[in-house]
Design a protein around this motif. Structure first.
Motif, PDB file in Angstrom:
ATOM      1  N   ASP A   1      14.524 -12.214  30.322  1.00  0.00           N
ATOM      2  CA  ASP A   1      13.875 -11.457  31.097  1.00  0.00           C
ATOM      3  C   ASP A   1      12.581 -11.405  30.585  1.00  0.00           C
ATOM      4  OD1 ASP A   1      14.174  -9.549  33.394  1.00  0.00           O
ATOM      5  OD2 ASP A   1      13.467  -7.915  32.245  1.00  0.00           O
TER       6      ASP A   1
ATOM      7  N   VAL B   1      10.860 -14.683  31.513  1.00  0.00           N
ATOM      8  CA  VAL B   1      10.551 -15.098  32.783  1.00  0.00           C
ATOM      9  C   VAL B   1       9.365 -14.226  33.242  1.00  0.00           C
ATOM     10  CG1 VAL B   1      11.391 -14.305  35.131  1.00  0.00           C
ATOM     11  CG2 VAL B   1      12.899 -15.560  33.340  1.00  0.00           C
ATOM     12  N   GLU B   2       9.255 -12.926  32.653  1.00  0.00           N
ATOM     13  CA  GLU B   2       8.130 -12.084  33.287  1.00  0.00           C
ATOM     14  C   GLU B   2       6.616 -12.529  32.744  1.00  0.00           C
ATOM     15  OE1 GLU B   2       6.814  -7.475  32.615  1.00  0.00           O
ATOM     16  OE2 GLU B   2       8.562  -7.988  32.045  1.00  0.00           O
TER      17      GLU B   2
ATOM     18  N   THR C   1      14.378 -18.913  34.069  1.00  0.00           N
ATOM     19  CA  THR C   1      14.859 -18.178  35.377  1.00  0.00           C
ATOM     20  C   THR C   1      16.177 -18.487  35.469  1.00  0.00           C
ATOM     21  OG1 THR C   1      12.503 -17.995  36.271  1.00  0.00           O
ATOM     22  CG2 THR C   1      14.488 -17.726  37.861  1.00  0.00           C
TER      23      THR C   1
ATOM     24  N   LEU D   1      18.679 -17.016  33.150  1.00  0.00           N
ATOM     25  CA  LEU D   1      18.707 -15.778  33.201  1.00  0.00           C
ATOM     26  C   LEU D   1      19.603 -15.388  34.227  1.00  0.00           C
ATOM     27  CD1 LEU D   1      17.843 -12.745  32.758  1.00  0.00           C
ATOM     28  CD2 LEU D   1      16.031 -13.095  34.485  1.00  0.00           C
ATOM     29  N   VAL D   2      19.569 -16.096  35.422  1.00  0.00           N
ATOM     30  CA  VAL D   2      20.526 -15.744  36.597  1.00  0.00           C
ATOM     31  C   VAL D   2      22.058 -16.019  36.021  1.00  0.00           C
ATOM     32  CG1 VAL D   2      21.097 -16.834  38.805  1.00  0.00           C
ATOM     33  CG2 VAL D   2      18.763 -16.270  38.347  1.00  0.00           C
TER      34      VAL D   2
ATOM     35  N   GLN E   1      21.144  -7.912  40.487  1.00  0.00           N
ATOM     36  CA  GLN E   1      19.975  -8.481  39.878  1.00  0.00           C
ATOM     37  C   GLN E   1      19.792  -9.778  39.655  1.00  0.00           C
ATOM     38  OE1 GLN E   1      17.584  -6.291  38.757  1.00  0.00           O
ATOM     39  NE2 GLN E   1      16.356  -8.087  38.538  1.00  0.00           N
TER      40      GLN E   1
ATOM     41  N   SER F   1      18.397 -11.193  43.050  1.00  0.00           N
ATOM     42  CA  SER F   1      17.102 -10.736  43.170  1.00  0.00           C
ATOM     43  C   SER F   1      16.087 -11.732  42.516  1.00  0.00           C
ATOM     44  CB  SER F   1      17.044  -9.355  42.393  1.00  0.00           C
ATOM     45  OG  SER F   1      15.362  -8.884  42.575  1.00  0.00           O
ATOM     46  N   ASN F   2      16.564 -12.301  41.313  1.00  0.00           N
ATOM     47  CA  ASN F   2      15.889 -13.573  40.514  1.00  0.00           C
ATOM     48  C   ASN F   2      16.070 -14.753  41.326  1.00  0.00           C
ATOM     49  OD1 ASN F   2      14.877 -12.692  37.723  1.00  0.00           O
ATOM     50  ND2 ASN F   2      16.685 -11.468  38.120  1.00  0.00           N
TER      51      ASN F   2
ATOM     52  N   GLU G   1      13.192 -14.684  44.455  1.00  0.00           N
ATOM     53  CA  GLU G   1      12.130 -14.832  43.973  1.00  0.00           C
ATOM     54  C   GLU G   1      11.556 -16.175  44.271  1.00  0.00           C
ATOM     55  OE1 GLU G   1       9.682 -12.801  42.671  1.00  0.00           O
ATOM     56  OE2 GLU G   1      11.011 -11.039  42.840  1.00  0.00           O
TER      57      GLU G   1
END
Length: 303
Positions: free
Chosen positions: A29, A32-33, A41, A44-45, A56, A59-60, A63
């Protein structure tokens, strides 16, 4: 990624192998930020999905959905998350925009998810469909919000609501255009009736439509504008192109039927940039005057 970030990414990958989703997710997280790295990314997913954090995870994905076209497994994960979150039309559009070779497998995931939802969430779907039927209530912004909610419907239910909405005189023309364009992208092969900006009903099969920008008449108008303004007046060229884009939004899906003389259309459009009033000399002038009224209304934020 810099060297330190690359090391953190490798650390996250090791934690994933150990199925330590929480610590891996925290690292990813942050990465990615700070880096917006596509690989981070996607991982993370995967981690959020494995940790049952489906909202969540989606949501990623949303993006930048195109990040999940790198391989079939990533595309399947994206579709599955959309289905799990009951974003059925978004899943269909995601599939339609991606590589054709994966569509059969991805479509199966979407169809299975829709069938399961129809069986398990029938009451919820019925309520969403009722809200879709009332799309014409409220102003354009409210209609856009309701349409966004309608995109949570399975395709069959969305199409059922569409047959009513497209003929509703209170639904904004731009909303109808969005719906027809979405059905074109998904490839819905069925005949639909819609009430257009001239208050006449027309028939359309979305699957048989082409991208409006690929229509010869539209291409010819753009070429005429570019030829006259492209190399001589960059500001007016941009203004004319933007005006044409707005006109095409309202003309969809009948731009080719209306623009019968592309050169004349371009000429009339460019004269309006100087504030010249349009008369009734021909169909082109009458159409553009009507479109100017619609665009003005839109700019004022009215329905």
């Amino acid at each position: 990624m810099n060297k330190e970030q690359a090391q953190r990414f490798q650390q996250a990958r090791e934690l994933v192998k150990q199925e330590k989703w929480g610590p891996a997710g925290d690292i990813l997280d942050t990465l990615v930020e700070k880096t917006a790295d596509p690989a981070a990314t996607r991982l993370l997913v995967r981690v959020l999905d494995a940790d049952h954090q489906y909202v969540q995870a989606l949501s990623n994905v949303l993006e930048d959905p195109t990040l999940f076209w790198t391989d079939e497994a990533s595309a399947k994960l994206a579709v599955r998350l959309m289905v799990q979150n009951q974003r059925f039309m978004l899943a269909r559009l995601f599939i339609a925009d991606g590589p054709t070779k994966w569509r059969p497998a991805l479509t199966t995931i979407a169809e299975d998810g829709e069938k399961a939802a129809q069986a398990s969430y029938q009451q919820t779907i019925q309520q969403r469909l009722k809200d879709f039927y009332h799309l014409g209530d409220g102003n354009l912004m409210e209609q856009r919000h309701r349409l966004s909610d309608a995109y949570d419907l399975p395709l069959a239910s969305f199409l059922m609501g569409t047959r009513f909405v497209l003929r509703d005189p209170f639904v904004h023309y731009l909303i109808k255009a969005d719906i027809i364009e979405s059905l074109r992208r998904v490839g819905v092969d069925t005949q639909l009736s819609y009430l257009w900006i001239d208050n006449q009903e027309y028939e359309v099969n979305p699957a048989k439509l082409v991208d409006q920008d690929d229509a010869p008449a539209v291409k010819a108008v753009r070429q005429a504008i570019a030829k006259q303004l492209g190399d001589t007046d960059a500001i007016r060229y941009q203004m004319a192109s933007q005006q044409l884009d707005l006109q095409l939004m309202f003309l969809y899906p009948r731009a080719a039927a209306v623009i019968t003389d592309p050169q004349e259309w371009a000429t009339v459009l460019m004269t309006t940039l100087d504030g010249q009033e349009l008369g009734d000399a021909n169909a082109t002038q009458r159409w553009q005057r009507r479109l100017m009224t619609l665009i003005s209304t839109l700019a004022q934020g009215e329905k």
